[in-house]
Design a protein around this motif. Structure first.
Motif, PDB file in Angstrom:
ATOM      1  N   ILE A 193      18.553  18.205  34.135  1.00 49.31           N
ATOM      2  CA  ILE A 193      17.692  19.209  33.521  1.00 49.31           C
ATOM      3  C   ILE A 193      16.520  18.580  32.769  1.00 49.31           C
ATOM      4  N   ASP A 194      15.335  19.162  32.974  1.00 49.66           N
ATOM      5  CA  ASP A 194      14.148  18.795  32.192  1.00 49.66           C
ATOM      6  C   ASP A 194      14.136  19.709  30.968  1.00 49.66           C
ATOM      7  N   MET A 195      14.238  19.139  29.779  1.00 54.14           N
ATOM      8  CA  MET A 195      14.342  19.953  28.555  1.00 54.14           C
ATOM      9  C   MET A 195      13.059  19.907  27.723  1.00 54.14           C
ATOM     10  N   GLY A 196      11.931  19.563  28.378  1.00 57.05           N
ATOM     11  CA  GLY A 196      10.664  19.416  27.661  1.00 57.05           C
ATOM     12  C   GLY A 196      10.228  20.668  26.907  1.00 57.05           C
ATOM     13  N   SER A 250       6.583  21.229  24.711  1.00 59.56           N
ATOM     14  CA  SER A 250       7.017  22.379  23.881  1.00 59.56           C
ATOM     15  C   SER A 250       6.109  23.595  24.007  1.00 59.56           C
ATOM     16  N   GLN A 251       5.682  23.883  25.236  1.00 64.60           N
ATOM     17  CA  GLN A 251       4.730  24.995  25.452  1.00 64.60           C
ATOM     18  C   GLN A 251       5.152  26.347  24.895  1.00 64.60           C
ATOM     19  N   SER A 274       3.327  16.169  20.233  1.00 65.14           N
ATOM     20  CA  SER A 274       3.805  17.384  19.575  1.00 65.14           C
ATOM     21  C   SER A 274       2.866  18.539  19.881  1.00 65.14           C
ATOM     22  N   SER A 275       3.455  19.703  20.122  1.00 63.91           N
ATOM     23  CA  SER A 275       2.650  20.924  20.313  1.00 63.91           C
ATOM     24  C   SER A 275       2.189  21.474  18.973  1.00 63.91           C
ATOM     25  N   GLN A 276       2.785  21.009  17.892  1.00 57.72           N
ATOM     26  CA  GLN A 276       2.468  21.557  16.565  1.00 57.72           C
ATOM     27  C   GLN A 276       1.008  21.310  16.187  1.00 57.72           C
ATOM     28  N   TYR A 277       0.387  20.261  16.742  1.00 53.61           N
ATOM     29  CA  TYR A 277      -1.035  20.002  16.453  1.00 53.61           C
ATOM     30  C   TYR A 277      -1.872  21.175  16.958  1.00 53.61           C
TER      31      TYR A 277
END
Ligand SMILES: O=C(O)C1=C[C@@H](OP(=O)(O)O)[C@@H](O)[C@H](O)C1
Ligand SMILES: C=C(OP(=O)(O)O)C(=O)O
Length: 426
Positions: free
Chosen positions: A306-309, A198-199, A170-173
């Motif tokens: 599609i890459d949906m990262g 999730s940049q 998670s990018s939330q960290y």
């Protein structure tokens, strides 16, 4: 809310809508305004479970928040980063942003804090954030030593220093660490260890931090240097409509062959999820970007790879649209979707199959091959996005029933009312 809702099929949908405020921006603005000195007026704010648990937790640490739900405004009188807790409990339901952002924030205070949520929140990982906060000198651990909430913090300010933070779950960290860092006693240096998912959300974080007047150095979303002992400056702040919520209306145009304008968003929005429109364009839709709106016109659809990262909250929307395309759609780059409100790969595959698709599950995504659609009773797994995305299938296929539609209250309590309005079926 009713126990289930059957979606009424309709013709091509034509209309415009301004979805409620962005969850991600509302919860960031709340954290930052709470730490600021002075009073901030947040306009266009979201009212939903995820923002309510954030507001409730911030009020517990002495932040005064006036909420005018009719006007969608929040008036936040910040505590300047000084707060204490005497065995203070924060209940965070299933809001990932609130859990991760408030965990980092709690380390700045004095005293004992315990952060907990519903059963699913107790399964959502937080270990990487705990380890990074420990590297910065925080006394923090998980209650059951299992790297998941409840989180226990014994706080006496955050010393600062260097930390490595994993970004593959998670990018939330990272966003939580960044927003707390200006209030550390010393400089904080953060380095991302390995992949960062999730940049766009991290770029949103640094953007809003700067908007509230703090300095930081940032190197390609990999390294960050944040001087300590800074303060956010209170200010008026306008929140964009929620781009993930908007995806359902753009998706409705795509599946119904209609034309839907979402007001208040543009290609330059702070939310990466406006990138969902590019995915629809790849599938054949016409997308018109204006200065303050984005219009999608549905056209015959074809499957894509599609890459949906970077736009993982719109995977379920794209999967629903893919059921109306010619040929398979392959979605990759979203292994982290297994850690969200539910397993958004395995559980999504299961519901798409009920609707008639053939789905091959991948470790980091899925291949969806559309088949003849059929009626289905859709299990939502208490995941708002499962309910909102798969409702789109019912706009074309009779007999699609969404179970537990009230789960949309996590981010969009009036979703089904707004959908019926734009479809002309209310
Ligand atoms: O920072 C944020 O506001 C969010 C980041 C994303 O989570 P991950 O970083 O866990 O992918 C997204 O799914 C979530 O809805 C909101
Ligand atoms: C993943 C989501 O939320 P969170 O992680 O904030 O609970 C979401 O809203 O889709």
């Amino acid at each position: 809310m009713v126990a289930e809702i059957e979606i009424a099929p309709c013709g091509p949908i034509t209309g415009s809508i301004r979805p409620p405020g962005s969850k991600s921006l509302t919860n960031r603005a709340l954290i930052i305004a709470a730490l600021a000195e002075g009073t901030s007026l947040l306009t266009g704010a979201l009212e939903s479970e995820d923002t309510e648990v954030m507001i409730d937790s911030l009020r517990r640490i002495g932040v005064k928040i006036d909420h005018d739900a009719a006007a969608h405004t929040l008036t936040v009188c910040g505590n300047g980063g000084t707060f204490a807790g005497d065995n203070m409990e924060m209940f965070i339901a299933n809001s990932g942003t609130s859990m991760r952002f408030l965990t980092a924030l709690a380390t700045l205070g004095e005293g004992n804090f315990r952060l907990d949520g519903i059963a699913r929140m107790r399964e959502r990982p937080i270990g990487d954030l705990i380890v990074a906060l420990q590297q910065l000198g925080a006394k923090i651990r998980t209650e059951h030593d299992n790297a998941c909430p409840p989180v226990l913090v014994t706080a006496s300010g955050l010393p600062g220093g260097r930390a490595k933070i994993a970004g593959n779950i998670s990018s939330q960290y990272l966003s939580g660490l960044l927003m707390a860092a200006p209030y550390a006693q010393g400089t904080v240096e953060l380095e991302v260890d390995g992949e960062l998912v999730s940049q766009p959300y991290v770029r949103m974080t640094t953007h809003i931090m700067r908007d509230f007047g703090v300095d930081l150095e940032e190197n390609d979303c990999r390294r960050f240097v944040i001087p300590g002992q800074q303060t956010y400056q209170a200010r008026p702040y306008a929140i964009e409509p929620d781009a993930s919520a908007a995806s359902y209306f753009w998706g409705a145009a795509a599946v119904s062959g209609g034309k839907v304008t979402v007001a208040g968003l543009s290609r330059d929005a702070l939310q990466g999820d406006v990138g969902f429109c590019d995915a629809l364009a790849q599938m054949g839709c016409q997308v018109d970007y204006q200065a303050d709106s984005i219009t999608v016109t549905g056209q015959p659809l074809h499957g894509i790879e599609i890459d949906m990262g970077e736009i993982s909250d719109t995977v379920q929307t794209l999967a629903a649209v893919a059921l109306f395309a010619t040929g398979p759609t392959k979605i990759t780059g979203v292994a982290h979707n297994r850690h969200k409100e539910t397993d958004r790969i395995g559980d999504l595959a299961c519901e798409l199959q009920k609707l008639g698709a053939t789905v091959e599950e991948l470790p980091d995504g899925m291949i969806i091959t559309p088949g003849p659609l059929r009626p289905a009773r859709i299990e939502t797994y208490n995941d708002h996005r499962m309910a909102m995305s798969l409702a789109l299938v019912g706009l074309r296929q009779p007999g699609v029933v969404i179970l537990n539609p009230g789960c949309t209250s996590k981010t969009y309590p009036l979703f089904f009312e707004d959908l019926a309005k734009i479809c002309g079926t209310s």
